[in-house]
Design an enzyme around this catalytic site. Structure first.
Site, PDB file in Angstrom:
ATOM      1  N   VAL A 169     -10.696   6.895   0.946  1.00 22.02           N
ATOM      2  CA  VAL A 169     -10.527   6.923  -0.509  1.00 22.02           C
ATOM      3  C   VAL A 169     -11.868   6.818  -1.225  1.00 22.02           C
ATOM      4  O   VAL A 169     -11.951   7.060  -2.429  1.00 22.02           O
ATOM      5  CB  VAL A 169      -9.583   5.808  -0.985  1.00 22.02           C
ATOM      6  CG1 VAL A 169      -8.196   5.969  -0.371  1.00 22.02           C
ATOM      7  CG2 VAL A 169     -10.155   4.416  -0.686  1.00 22.02           C
ATOM      8  N   ASN A 228      -3.172   1.684  -2.340  1.00 22.25           N
ATOM      9  CA  ASN A 228      -3.125   0.445  -1.561  1.00 22.25           C
ATOM     10  C   ASN A 228      -4.369   0.200  -0.714  1.00 22.25           C
ATOM     11  O   ASN A 228      -4.673  -0.945  -0.381  1.00 22.25           O
ATOM     12  CB  ASN A 228      -1.905   0.481  -0.638  1.00 22.25           C
ATOM     13  CG  ASN A 228      -1.926  -0.611   0.389  1.00 22.25           C
ATOM     14  OD1 ASN A 228      -1.635  -1.780   0.102  1.00 22.25           O
ATOM     15  ND2 ASN A 228      -2.291  -0.274   1.626  1.00 22.25           N
ATOM     16  N   SER A 287      -4.672  -8.156  -6.283  1.00 22.12           N
ATOM     17  CA  SER A 287      -4.697  -9.340  -5.423  1.00 22.12           C
ATOM     18  C   SER A 287      -4.633 -10.584  -6.305  1.00 22.12           C
ATOM     19  O   SER A 287      -5.019 -10.536  -7.483  1.00 22.12           O
ATOM     20  CB  SER A 287      -6.001  -9.365  -4.605  1.00 22.12           C
ATOM     21  OG  SER A 287      -6.199 -10.621  -3.986  1.00 22.12           O
ATOM     22  N   TYR A 289     -15.392  -8.770  -3.379  1.00 22.67           N
ATOM     23  CA  TYR A 289     -13.943  -8.565  -3.343  1.00 22.67           C
ATOM     24  C   TYR A 289     -13.298  -8.946  -4.669  1.00 22.67           C
ATOM     25  O   TYR A 289     -12.498  -8.179  -5.224  1.00 22.67           O
ATOM     26  CB  TYR A 289     -13.334  -9.374  -2.203  1.00 22.67           C
ATOM     27  CG  TYR A 289     -11.862  -9.104  -1.981  1.00 22.67           C
ATOM     28  CD1 TYR A 289     -11.441  -7.946  -1.344  1.00 22.67           C
ATOM     29  CD2 TYR A 289     -10.896 -10.018  -2.398  1.00 22.67           C
ATOM     30  CE1 TYR A 289     -10.097  -7.694  -1.132  1.00 22.67           C
ATOM     31  CE2 TYR A 289      -9.546  -9.774  -2.200  1.00 22.67           C
ATOM     32  CZ  TYR A 289      -9.155  -8.618  -1.569  1.00 22.67           C
ATOM     33  OH  TYR A 289      -7.818  -8.357  -1.370  1.00 22.67           O
ATOM     34  N   ALA A 331     -14.712  -9.156  -7.556  1.00 19.51           N
ATOM     35  CA  ALA A 331     -15.187  -8.251  -8.596  1.00 19.51           C
ATOM     36  C   ALA A 331     -14.374  -6.958  -8.588  1.00 19.51           C
ATOM     37  O   ALA A 331     -13.962  -6.450  -9.635  1.00 19.51           O
ATOM     38  CB  ALA A 331     -16.670  -7.948  -8.400  1.00 19.51           C
ATOM     39  N   LYS A 350     -11.306  -6.434  -7.222  1.00 14.30           N
ATOM     40  CA  LYS A 350      -9.890  -6.645  -7.519  1.00 14.30           C
ATOM     41  C   LYS A 350      -9.663  -7.026  -8.982  1.00 14.30           C
ATOM     42  O   LYS A 350      -8.621  -6.703  -9.559  1.00 14.30           O
ATOM     43  CB  LYS A 350      -9.308  -7.710  -6.588  1.00 14.30           C
ATOM     44  CG  LYS A 350      -9.159  -7.243  -5.142  1.00 14.30           C
ATOM     45  CD  LYS A 350      -8.225  -6.048  -5.028  1.00 14.30           C
ATOM     46  CE  LYS A 350      -7.965  -5.665  -3.574  1.00 14.30           C
ATOM     47  NZ  LYS A 350      -7.037  -4.512  -3.454  1.00 14.30           N
TER      48      LYS A 350
END
Length: 253
Positions: free
Chosen positions: A63, A88, A141, A154, A156, A158
Site C-alpha cells: 500500500v 486495514n 487504533s 505509530y 503519529a 494512527k
C-alpha cells in the site's frame, strides 16, 4: 444486509483483523480482493473463501507503493465496480523520537497513513464513476487517542488516520461515498503477538493489555470484522465521518 453483487477490497488481509474481515465480507456475499505485500497465506485465504462458495482473488502489493495501489484497483475492477474498501494494512515498529530512525519513521507513515491515501486515491475514481455510492472503512487504533512508550511513529500515523477519515467523509459524502474509522483495542493478532515478544516481557505485556478490557480478555478478530461489516452495510447508510471504537471499554478501565 446481504453484500451480494458488491466488490470489496481489503488491504492487509492475509492474517489477523484483515483476514477476518475479508472472510466475513465474503460470507455476506461480496466478491473480495485479498491483499498483502507478501504472498504468505494469500492463496490460503482465497481458497477458504472459495471453499465456502465465495469469490476472491489475491493481489500482492504494498500500500506504500503508488504503482502497486493502481494495480490493486485495476485487478479489483475485473470483478466489477468496487463499492467497499477496507484500509486495514499496517505495520508497527518500536521506538521513541530518539530511537526511531528515518527509515522506521518513513516506513510507518508510508504504510499506516500514506497507504490509506494511496489506496483510496486509486480506488475512489471508479467508485465515483459507477455512481452507486460506496463505503470506506479505515482501521485506526486505540493509539490514535492514547499513547504508550516507544511508539512515536505509530501513534503519529494512527492519529492521522482519524483526521484523514473525516476529510474523506466530508469531501466525498455529497457523492454517496461514506467513510468511517474503526478503532480496535487489544486483539490477539500476529502483529501484536510479535510486539509482545519484542517487549521482552510477553506475559506482563499481555496482562496489561488484557486489563484494558472491561471483559478481561482480548477481542476475537471476528468481532472487529462484525463492526466493519455493519459500517459497510446499508444498515449504516446515514453514518459517515464516525469513529467506532471496538476496544472492550479501553477508556473505562
Amino acid at each position: 444486509m446481504s453484500l451480494a453483487g458488491q466488490v470489496a477490497v481489503v488491504t492487509g488481509s492475509t492474517s489477523g483483523l484483515g483476514r477476518a474481515t475479508a472472510l466475513r465480507l465474503a460470507r455476506e456475499g461480496a466478491a473480495v480482493v485479498v491483499n498483502s505485500d507478501l504472498p504468505d497465506n494469500g492463496a490460503e485465504t482465497v481458497a477458504e473463501i472459495e471453499a465456502a462458495g465465495g469469490t476472491a482473488v489475491f493481489v500482492q502489493g504494498s500500500v506504500a507503493s503508488r504503482e502497486d495501489c493502481e494495480a490493486l484497483a485495476a485487478a479489483a475492477s475485473n470483478l466489477g465496480p468496487v463499492s467497499i474498501l477496507v484500509n486495514n494494512a499496517g505495520i508497527e515498529r518500536r521506538g521513541g523520537v530518539l530511537d526511531c530512525t528515518d527509515e522506521d519513521w518513513d516506513d510507518m507513515l508510508n504504510v499506516d497513513l500514506k497507504g490509506i491515501f494511496l489506496v483510496s486515491r486509486a480506488v475512489l475514481p471508479a467508485m465515483l464513476q459507477h455512481g452507486q455510492g460506496g463505503a470506506i472503512v479505515n482501521i485506526a487504533s486505540v493509539l490514535s487517542y492514547d499513547v504508550i512508550p516507544e511508539r512515536a511513529a505509530y501513534v503519529a500515523a494512527k492519529g492521522g488516520v482519524l483526521q484523514l477519515t473525516k476529510s474523506m467523509a466530508l469531501d466525498y459524502g455529497p457523492r454517496g461515498i461514506r467513510c468511517n474509522a474503526v478503532v480496535p483495542g487489544f486483539f490477539h493478532t500476529p502483529m501484536l503477538e510479535q510486539s509482545m515478544i519484542d517487549s521482552g516481557d510477553y506475559e506482563g505485556t499481555k496482562a496489561i493489555l488484557t486489563a484494558k478490557s472491561v471483559f478481561g480478555r482480548g477481542g476475537d478478530p471476528s468481532e472487529l470484522a462484525s463492526a466493519v461489516y455493519f459500517l459497510v452495510s446499508d444498515e449504516a447508510s446515514f453514518i459517515t465521518g464516525a469513529v467506532l471504537r471496538v476496544d472492550g471499554g479501553w477508556d473505562c478501565t
